[in-house]
Write a protein that holds these residues in place. Structure first.
Motif, mmCIF file in Angstrom:
data_model
loop_
_atom_site.group_PDB
_atom_site.id
_atom_site.type_symbol
_atom_site.label_atom_id
_atom_site.label_comp_id
_atom_site.label_asym_id
_atom_site.label_seq_id
_atom_site.Cartn_x
_atom_site.Cartn_y
_atom_site.Cartn_z
ATOM 1 N N TRP A 106 -9.321 -87.240 34.526
ATOM 2 C CA TRP A 106 -8.024 -86.612 34.282
ATOM 3 C C TRP A 106 -7.667 -85.666 35.422
ATOM 4 O O TRP A 106 -8.544 -85.194 36.165
ATOM 5 C CB TRP A 106 -8.089 -85.823 32.981
ATOM 6 N N THR A 107 -6.393 -85.354 35.536
ATOM 7 C CA THR A 107 -5.945 -84.383 36.521
ATOM 8 C C THR A 107 -6.575 -83.019 36.241
ATOM 9 O O THR A 107 -6.810 -82.646 35.082
ATOM 10 C CB THR A 107 -4.406 -84.265 36.495
ATOM 11 N N GLY A 108 -6.893 -82.290 37.300
ATOM 12 C CA GLY A 108 -7.437 -80.941 37.155
ATOM 13 C C GLY A 108 -8.915 -80.861 36.871
ATOM 14 O O GLY A 108 -9.451 -79.773 36.607
ATOM 15 N N THR A 109 -9.628 -82.005 36.942
ATOM 16 C CA THR A 109 -11.063 -81.982 36.633
ATOM 17 C C THR A 109 -11.937 -81.740 37.865
ATOM 18 O O THR A 109 -13.153 -81.609 37.735
ATOM 19 C CB THR A 109 -11.494 -83.296 35.943
ATOM 20 N N PHE A 273 -15.422 -88.018 36.328
ATOM 21 C CA PHE A 273 -15.185 -86.585 36.179
ATOM 22 C C PHE A 273 -14.821 -86.338 34.719
ATOM 23 O O PHE A 273 -13.765 -86.763 34.248
ATOM 24 C CB PHE A 273 -14.076 -86.114 37.116
ATOM 25 N N LEU A 274 -15.700 -85.677 34.001
ATOM 26 C CA LEU A 274 -15.554 -85.483 32.561
ATOM 27 C C LEU A 274 -14.418 -84.514 32.249
ATOM 28 O O LEU A 274 -14.083 -83.639 33.061
ATOM 29 C CB LEU A 274 -16.857 -84.946 31.980
ATOM 30 N N PRO A 275 -13.801 -84.634 31.059
ATOM 31 C CA PRO A 275 -12.765 -83.670 30.659
ATOM 32 C C PRO A 275 -13.385 -82.282 30.504
ATOM 33 O O PRO A 275 -14.558 -82.154 30.128
ATOM 34 C CB PRO A 275 -12.267 -84.228 29.325
ATOM 35 N N LEU A 276 -12.598 -81.264 30.805
ATOM 36 C CA LEU A 276 -13.120 -79.897 30.772
ATOM 37 C C LEU A 276 -12.970 -79.277 29.385
ATOM 38 O O LEU A 276 -11.909 -79.352 28.767
ATOM 39 C CB LEU A 276 -12.394 -79.033 31.805
ATOM 40 N N GLU A 277 -14.027 -78.657 28.918
ATOM 41 C CA GLU A 277 -14.027 -77.967 27.639
ATOM 42 C C GLU A 277 -13.581 -76.511 27.833
ATOM 43 O O GLU A 277 -13.417 -76.030 28.952
ATOM 44 C CB GLU A 277 -15.426 -78.014 27.018
ATOM 45 N N TYR A 278 -13.415 -75.827 26.713
ATOM 46 C CA TYR A 278 -12.983 -74.429 26.712
ATOM 47 C C TYR A 278 -13.850 -73.568 27.642
ATOM 48 O O TYR A 278 -13.336 -72.782 28.445
ATOM 49 C CB TYR A 278 -13.039 -73.893 25.278
ATOM 50 N N LYS A 279 -15.181 -73.737 27.562
ATOM 51 C CA LYS A 279 -16.086 -72.905 28.356
ATOM 52 C C LYS A 279 -15.912 -73.154 29.853
ATOM 53 O O LYS A 279 -16.103 -72.240 30.668
ATOM 54 C CB LYS A 279 -17.539 -73.147 27.946
ATOM 55 N N LEU A 317 -10.534 -79.816 21.814
ATOM 56 C CA LEU A 317 -11.834 -79.703 22.488
ATOM 57 C C LEU A 317 -11.694 -79.625 24.008
ATOM 58 O O LEU A 317 -12.433 -78.892 24.670
ATOM 59 C CB LEU A 317 -12.693 -80.923 22.121
ATOM 60 N N TYR A 318 -10.725 -80.373 24.566
ATOM 61 C CA TYR A 318 -10.590 -80.473 26.016
ATOM 62 C C TYR A 318 -9.235 -79.951 26.493
ATOM 63 O O TYR A 318 -8.271 -79.881 25.727
ATOM 64 C CB TYR A 318 -10.710 -81.935 26.470
ATOM 65 N N SER A 319 -9.183 -79.656 27.781
ATOM 66 C CA SER A 319 -7.913 -79.299 28.424
ATOM 67 C C SER A 319 -7.331 -80.562 29.048
ATOM 68 O O SER A 319 -7.946 -81.161 29.928
ATOM 69 C CB SER A 319 -8.129 -78.246 29.508
ATOM 70 N N SER A 320 -6.144 -80.974 28.598
ATOM 71 C CA SER A 320 -5.543 -82.208 29.101
ATOM 72 C C SER A 320 -5.134 -82.090 30.568
ATOM 73 O O SER A 320 -4.963 -83.096 31.250
ATOM 74 C CB SER A 320 -4.321 -82.589 28.254
ATOM 75 N N LYS A 321 -4.986 -80.863 31.057
ATOM 76 C CA LYS A 321 -4.630 -80.635 32.463
ATOM 77 C C LYS A 321 -5.802 -80.071 33.261
ATOM 78 O O LYS A 321 -5.635 -79.668 34.413
ATOM 79 C CB LYS A 321 -3.441 -79.678 32.555
ATOM 80 N N GLY A 322 -6.974 -80.060 32.643
ATOM 81 C CA GLY A 322 -8.122 -79.494 33.335
ATOM 82 C C GLY A 322 -7.855 -78.045 33.717
ATOM 83 O O GLY A 322 -7.391 -77.256 32.905
ATOM 84 N N CYS A 323 -8.119 -77.743 34.983
ATOM 85 C CA CYS A 323 -7.843 -76.385 35.490
ATOM 86 C C CYS A 323 -6.620 -76.365 36.407
ATOM 87 O O CYS A 323 -6.441 -75.452 37.198
ATOM 88 C CB CYS A 323 -9.063 -75.861 36.245
ATOM 89 N N LYS A 324 -5.777 -77.404 36.284
ATOM 90 C CA LYS A 324 -4.673 -77.604 37.217
ATOM 91 C C LYS A 324 -3.701 -76.431 37.245
ATOM 92 O O LYS A 324 -3.208 -76.040 38.304
ATOM 93 C CB LYS A 324 -3.924 -78.882 36.834
ATOM 94 N N THR A 325 -3.390 -75.853 36.102
ATOM 95 C CA THR A 325 -2.356 -74.813 36.050
ATOM 96 C C THR A 325 -2.938 -73.405 35.881
ATOM 97 O O THR A 325 -2.190 -72.472 35.591
ATOM 98 C CB THR A 325 -1.383 -75.102 34.894
ATOM 99 N N VAL A 326 -4.228 -73.277 36.080
ATOM 100 C CA VAL A 326 -4.863 -71.967 35.884
ATOM 101 C C VAL A 326 -4.269 -70.909 36.804
ATOM 102 O O VAL A 326 -3.971 -69.787 36.384
ATOM 103 C CB VAL A 326 -6.389 -72.062 36.088
#
Length: 334
Positions: A106-109, A273-279, A317-326
């Motif tokens: 996914w994007t942002g991973t 590249f796995l989807p990113l979790e909250y942590k 559980l996951y962020s659909s945008k990864g860390c893209k918009t952090v």
């Protein structure tokens, strides 16, 4: 020829210097030494001040591992495979074929981020060596489907010319899911097991493809493991790589749809590249606060990370945008 030029240079210098005073002689000799270094095609000075192919021709794997472990979150599988791939490639002074890696998720991973870390370690980008790292954006460089034949010719010429200039060239293709079908197959001859092609050796080149296609499959498997109360660390890399290969070959939204690169097994590694979790998103927010020079506010970190953890809609559980918009969220929250 180089030895002859050097010999002539050092024979003539003593005949020229007696007519000069000691200070002028020192300046002359110093200037001559600098000039000699700059004229020499692979001198350390030329490689430090001007654009020069990386003469060291190796990666410090312990340094790149430290960079990946410290800067990339939630991607243990990708880091393991990338390090293994680079180690295997660098082990040979003359690899039999270029190293070809395809990143999927996914994007942002972290796909683009990992490729930039490889580039930074392969070439010291604070020194003008960027011309040996070539980034192709599908949207920017290949926008018109009607021009595919022209793009194929241009792409072949570009790769041939740049590998001729520097064997250890790095080629990064982003937005592969938007690549016109068949275009990427034009570089197939350069990725195979050839000693040379028209006098050019391609074995030291590195090709990285960045692809959102396959990301849903990676997420599906990760979610299945979570629902069966298994750790994401237990997901077998080989299983994912095999599934990715099949998925993007059949996927019309993939630049590798029915690609000969896959049919002929020219892609060495399909890297998930796995989807990113909250942590993981929390760590992205924490790092961005540091980058922007703000204190690490734990309440703010939790608030932003929680808002970005949105998939699936029930479990979140996951962020659909990864860390893209952090970065933008941190800027708006301060």
């Amino acid at each position: 020829m180089k030895l002859m030029n050097a010999a002539v240079f050092f024979i003539l210098v003593p005949t020229l210097t007696p007519a000069l005073d000691p200070l002028s002689t020192s300046v002359f000799m110093g200037g001559a030494a600098v000039a000699w270094q700059l004229l020499s095609p692979h001198s350390w000075l030329k490689c430090s001040l001007l654009e020069c192919c990386n003469m060291k021709d190796t990666l410090n794997l312990s340094v790149i591992k430290m960079d990946l472990d410290r800067k990339v979150f939630g991607q243990h599988l990708a880091i393991q495979i990338v390090l293994r791939a680079l180690s295997a490639n660098m082990h040979f002074k003359r690899p039999r074929k270029p190293l070809v890696m395809s990143f999927h998720g996914w994007t942002g991973t972290g796909k683009t981020f990992v490729s930039s870390i490889i580039a930074e370690n392969l070439y010291q980008l604070n020194i003008p060596r960027r011309r040996f790292v070539h980034h192709f954006s599908t949207v920017l460089h290949f926008p018109h489907l009607s021009h595919v034949h022209l793009y194929k010719e241009q792409l072949q010429n570009w790769i041939r010319g740049n590998v001729s200039a520097c064997p250890r060239s790095l080629f990064i293709f982003s937005e592969m899911d938007q690549m016109p079908h068949g275009l990427i197959d034009s570089i197939m001859p350069f990725l195979g097991y050839h000693e040379e092609i028209d006098g050019v050796y391609y074995g030291k080149a590195i090709f990285i493809f960045l692809n959102n296609a396959g990301g849903d499959k990676v997420t599906e498997i990760a979610l299945d493991y979570w629902r069966r109360q298994k750790q994401r660390e237990d997901i077998p890399a080989k299983k994912l790589q095999s599934l990715l290969s099949e998925e993007i070959f059949r996927n019309r939204d993939s630049g590798f749809f029915h690609s000969q690169l896959i049919q002929k097994n020219l892609i060495d590694y399909f890297i998930p590249f796995l989807p990113l979790e909250y942590k993981h998103v929390r760590e992205c927010v924490r790092q961005e606060l540091r980058v922007q020079g703000h204190p690490e506010d734990e309440d703010l970190i939790a608030e932003i990370a929680l808002a970005m953890t949105d998939y699936p809609s029930e479990e979140r559980l996951y962020s659909s945008k990864g860390c893209k918009t952090v970065a933008s969220r941190v800027s708006l929250s301060i």
